[in-house]
Scaffold this motif. Structure first.
Motif, PDB file in Angstrom:
ATOM      1  N   ARG A 177      -4.761   9.040  -8.012  1.00  0.00           N
ATOM      2  CA  ARG A 177      -5.050   7.848  -8.834  1.00  0.00           C
ATOM      3  C   ARG A 177      -5.130   6.564  -8.033  1.00  0.00           C
ATOM      4  O   ARG A 177      -5.537   5.534  -8.561  1.00  0.00           O
ATOM      5  CB  ARG A 177      -3.980   7.702  -9.914  1.00  0.00           C
ATOM      6  N   LEU A 178      -4.768   6.556  -6.774  1.00  0.00           N
ATOM      7  CA  LEU A 178      -4.770   5.323  -5.968  1.00  0.00           C
ATOM      8  C   LEU A 178      -6.173   4.725  -5.830  1.00  0.00           C
ATOM      9  O   LEU A 178      -6.323   3.500  -6.002  1.00  0.00           O
ATOM     10  CB  LEU A 178      -4.154   5.594  -4.585  1.00  0.00           C
ATOM     11  N   ALA A 221      -7.076   0.994  -7.160  1.00  0.00           N
ATOM     12  CA  ALA A 221      -7.527  -0.039  -6.206  1.00  0.00           C
ATOM     13  C   ALA A 221      -8.840  -0.650  -6.695  1.00  0.00           C
ATOM     14  O   ALA A 221      -9.057  -1.877  -6.609  1.00  0.00           O
ATOM     15  CB  ALA A 221      -7.684   0.567  -4.815  1.00  0.00           C
ATOM     16  N   ALA A 248       2.396   1.650  -3.481  1.00  0.00           N
ATOM     17  CA  ALA A 248       1.367   2.083  -4.433  1.00  0.00           C
ATOM     18  C   ALA A 248       1.034   3.553  -4.233  1.00  0.00           C
ATOM     19  O   ALA A 248       0.845   4.301  -5.206  1.00  0.00           O
ATOM     20  CB  ALA A 248       0.126   1.225  -4.277  1.00  0.00           C
ATOM     21  N   LEU A 249       0.978   4.012  -2.986  1.00  0.00           N
ATOM     22  CA  LEU A 249       0.683   5.422  -2.703  1.00  0.00           C
ATOM     23  C   LEU A 249       1.785   6.325  -3.236  1.00  0.00           C
ATOM     24  O   LEU A 249       1.514   7.383  -3.814  1.00  0.00           O
ATOM     25  CB  LEU A 249       0.490   5.621  -1.206  1.00  0.00           C
ATOM     26  N   LEU A 295       1.669   5.850  -7.411  1.00  0.00           N
ATOM     27  CA  LEU A 295       0.473   6.370  -8.088  1.00  0.00           C
ATOM     28  C   LEU A 295       0.051   7.752  -7.592  1.00  0.00           C
ATOM     29  O   LEU A 295      -0.572   8.508  -8.334  1.00  0.00           O
ATOM     30  CB  LEU A 295      -0.689   5.396  -7.914  1.00  0.00           C
ATOM     31  N   ALA A 347       0.832  -1.215   0.000  1.00  0.00           N
ATOM     32  CA  ALA A 347       0.000   0.000   0.000  1.00  0.00           C
ATOM     33  C   ALA A 347       0.860   1.255   0.000  1.00  0.00           C
ATOM     34  O   ALA A 347       0.564   2.220  -0.721  1.00  0.00           O
ATOM     35  CB  ALA A 347      -0.938  -0.012   1.210  1.00  0.00           C
TER      36      ALA A 347
END
Length: 140
Positions: A24-25, A29, A16-17, A20, A13
Motif C-alpha cells: 500500500r505504500l 505516496a 510509513a513502510l 503501511l 519513509a
C-alpha cells in the motif's frame, strides 16, 4: 515552507513502510502527492488573490490622492476666477479694449444690420414724375 532535512524524510519513509507495508505504500505516496499538489495550488491562488486585492487597494488609494489634488486645483482656480470678477476695474476707458460694437473706424460696417435695415436697397436711378417730365420738356 517547512525545513525538513534528509534524515527526517528517511525516518518518515521508514515509519510509513512499516505501518503501511510494501503493497500500500506506493498508493499512499501517490495520494499524498496529489493532496500536497492541491494544497500548493490553493495556497498559490490565495496568495494571488491577496496580492491582487492589495494592488487594487493601492490603485484606489492613488486615484483618491490624485482626485483630491485635482479637486484642490479646481477649487483654487474657481476661487481665482471668482476673485477676478469681484475686483474693481482699475483701468481707464482708454486702456479698456473696445467692445464688438465699438470697433474704431468700422462705422456701420462693423455692426449687424438692424431690423429696418433689411428692407430692399434704394434704387439709385432717377425716377421721373409728371413734374419732372414737364421740366425736361420746357424750353430753356
Amino acid at each position: 515552507m517547512f525545513d525538513v532535512s534528509f534524515l527526517e524524510l528517511a525516518v518518515i519513509a521508514v515509519i510509513a513502510l512499516i505501518v503501511l507495508g510494501p503493497e500500500r505504500l506506493p498508493t499512499a505516496a501517490r495520494a499524498a502527492g496529489l493532496w500536497i499538489g492541491r494544497i500548493r495550488r490553493t495556497i498559490g491562488n490565495v496568495q494571488r488573490e491577496i496580492s491582487s486585492q492589495l494592488e487594487t487597494e493601492e490603485l484606489q488609494r492613488q486615484m483618491k490622492h490624485k482626485r483630491d489634488r485635482v479637486d484642490q486645483g479646481l477649487s483654487k482656480m474657481r476661487q481665482d476666477v471668482e476673485g477676478l470678477g469681484d475686483t474693481p476695474r482699475n483701468r481707464s476707458d482708454s486702456e479698456r479694449p473696445p467692445a464688438d460694437d465699438e470697433t474704431p473706424g468700422a462705422g456701420s460696417a462693423g455692426r449687424e444690420p438692424a431690423a429696418d435695415d433689411t428692407a430692399a436697397p434704394a434704387d439709385n436711378s432717377r425716377h421721373t414724375t409728371s413734374s419732372d417730365a414737364d421740366r425736361n420738356d420746357a424750353p430753356r
